[in-house]
Enzyme design. Sequence first.
Site, PDB file in Angstrom:
ATOM      1  N   ASN A 197       0.865  -1.182   0.000  1.00  0.00           N
ATOM      2  CA  ASN A 197       0.000   0.000   0.000  1.00  0.00           C
ATOM      3  C   ASN A 197       0.900   1.229   0.000  1.00  0.00           C
ATOM      4  OD1 ASN A 197      -1.809   2.046   0.496  1.00  0.00           O
ATOM      5  ND2 ASN A 197      -2.281   1.421   2.610  1.00  0.00           N
ATOM      6  N   GLU A 202      -6.729   4.500   7.985  1.00  0.00           N
ATOM      7  CA  GLU A 202      -6.530   5.939   7.734  1.00  0.00           C
ATOM      8  C   GLU A 202      -7.793   6.556   7.134  1.00  0.00           C
ATOM      9  OE1 GLU A 202      -2.881   5.574   5.519  1.00  0.00           O
ATOM     10  OE2 GLU A 202      -1.853   4.996   7.371  1.00  0.00           O
ATOM     11  N   GLY A 205       2.432   1.853  10.830  1.00  0.00           N
ATOM     12  CA  GLY A 205       3.375   2.962  10.694  1.00  0.00           C
ATOM     13  C   GLY A 205       4.076   3.334  11.991  1.00  0.00           C
ATOM     14  N   SER A 221       3.522  -2.567  10.325  1.00  0.00           N
ATOM     15  CA  SER A 221       4.980  -2.571  10.480  1.00  0.00           C
ATOM     16  C   SER A 221       5.622  -3.902  10.077  1.00  0.00           C
ATOM     17  CB  SER A 221       5.375  -2.178  11.912  1.00  0.00           C
ATOM     18  OG  SER A 221       4.900  -0.881  12.217  1.00  0.00           O
ATOM     19  N   HIS A 267      -9.400   1.033   4.962  1.00  0.00           N
ATOM     20  CA  HIS A 267      -8.119   1.213   5.660  1.00  0.00           C
ATOM     21  C   HIS A 267      -8.337   2.133   6.868  1.00  0.00           C
ATOM     22  CE1 HIS A 267      -4.006   2.431   6.510  1.00  0.00           C
ATOM     23  NE2 HIS A 267      -3.636   1.337   5.870  1.00  0.00           N
ATOM     24  N   LYS A 276       0.135   4.258  -0.385  1.00  0.00           N
ATOM     25  CA  LYS A 276      -0.520   5.455   0.180  1.00  0.00           C
ATOM     26  C   LYS A 276      -0.294   6.656  -0.757  1.00  0.00           C
ATOM     27  CE  LYS A 276       0.022   3.395   4.667  1.00  0.00           C
ATOM     28  NZ  LYS A 276       0.076   3.524   6.102  1.00  0.00           N
ATOM     29  N   GLU A 300      -5.347  -5.387  10.563  1.00  0.00           N
ATOM     30  CA  GLU A 300      -4.357  -4.332  10.789  1.00  0.00           C
ATOM     31  C   GLU A 300      -4.643  -3.643  12.121  1.00  0.00           C
ATOM     32  OE1 GLU A 300      -2.373  -3.084   6.882  1.00  0.00           O
ATOM     33  OE2 GLU A 300      -3.998  -1.699   7.285  1.00  0.00           O
TER      34      GLU A 300
HETATM   35  C1  PEP Z   1      -0.736   0.002   6.249  1.00  0.00           C
HETATM   36  O1  PEP Z   1      -0.868   1.213   6.200  1.00  0.00           O
HETATM   37  O2  PEP Z   1      -1.581  -0.745   5.735  1.00  0.00           O
HETATM   38  C2  PEP Z   1       0.444  -0.524   6.934  1.00  0.00           C
HETATM   39  C3  PEP Z   1       0.425  -1.758   7.332  1.00  0.00           C
HETATM   40  O3  PEP Z   1       1.504   0.350   7.110  1.00  0.00           O
HETATM   41  P1  PEP Z   1       2.948  -0.011   7.728  1.00  0.00           P
HETATM   42  O4  PEP Z   1       3.410  -1.272   7.081  1.00  0.00           O
HETATM   43  O5  PEP Z   1       3.792   1.174   7.387  1.00  0.00           O
HETATM   44  O6  PEP Z   1       2.743  -0.182   9.207  1.00  0.00           O
END
Ligand code: PEP
Length: 254
Positions: free
Chosen positions: A12, A100, A176, A216, A98, A14, A170
């Site tokens: 992703n 976000e 992040g 992460s 997601h 973003k 998630e």
């Molecule tokens: C995400 O935004 O779906 C995500 C898992 O980000 P990160 O891997 O940076 O934690």
Amino acid sequence: MDKERKLIIAGNWKMNKTVAEALDLVSGLKRECKDVKEVDIVVCPPFTALGEVSKAILDSNIRLGAQNMSEHNYGAFTGEIAAGMLKEFSVRFVILGHSERRQYQKESDALINKKLLAAHGASLKPILCIGETLAEREAGQMEKILATQLRGCLSGLPRQQMEETVIAYEPVWAIGTGQTASTQQAQDAHLYIRAVVAKLFDDTVARRVRIQYGGSVKSANARDLMSQPDVDGALVGGASLEDRSFADIVKNSI
Ligand code: PEP
């Protein structure tokens, strides 16, 4: 690694990467991952790079995903993108719900449900994101939150379409932040999600549905996470922005 379900690892990106940067990234990724057959590899660039990336990955083992779409098929919805428009670029997957978007665009389970049904209506495979916040986990509400999100987002979905839906677990506190869920925390949550899917649909659907972990993920923790019986892949943010780091996650997962 021997699993009944094929691993699916999606990046992703973003709101990152110009078209030129996107092409650079996929060209490296194609090179690094050209021999990988065991994993469905998906990249999800911003809308503006879909067309060029789509052409660049033709005849490769990399598939295209989008990061969002409208719940409507067409009409007066300024700034929105419909599923049918994504199909024009051979998009196969679309990330929905997601955290976000839930946080900044206030997307609700009901809205995500409409998007999910619209995606399937256009033969796009949704990657449905669910997950609890740290406060919810600490209050012992993880299971309740996951069950509520699943029930709301999957409402009215035929079982065949459920099998083609990918779920991304998630935990919001791991996105992040550099703070990954432990392999046991991930496995426990995935097992629970599968049990909820079995309850909402049936055991066969639950056995077939792929559940990714996101939060992460890096090359260093990918192998341990993927070795869990109910972890069927990863949704990767930060580490998908560089060809080597994403390719290493893919290769370490096999
Ligand atoms: C995400 O935004 O779906 C995500 C898992 O980000 P990160 O891997 O940076 O934690």
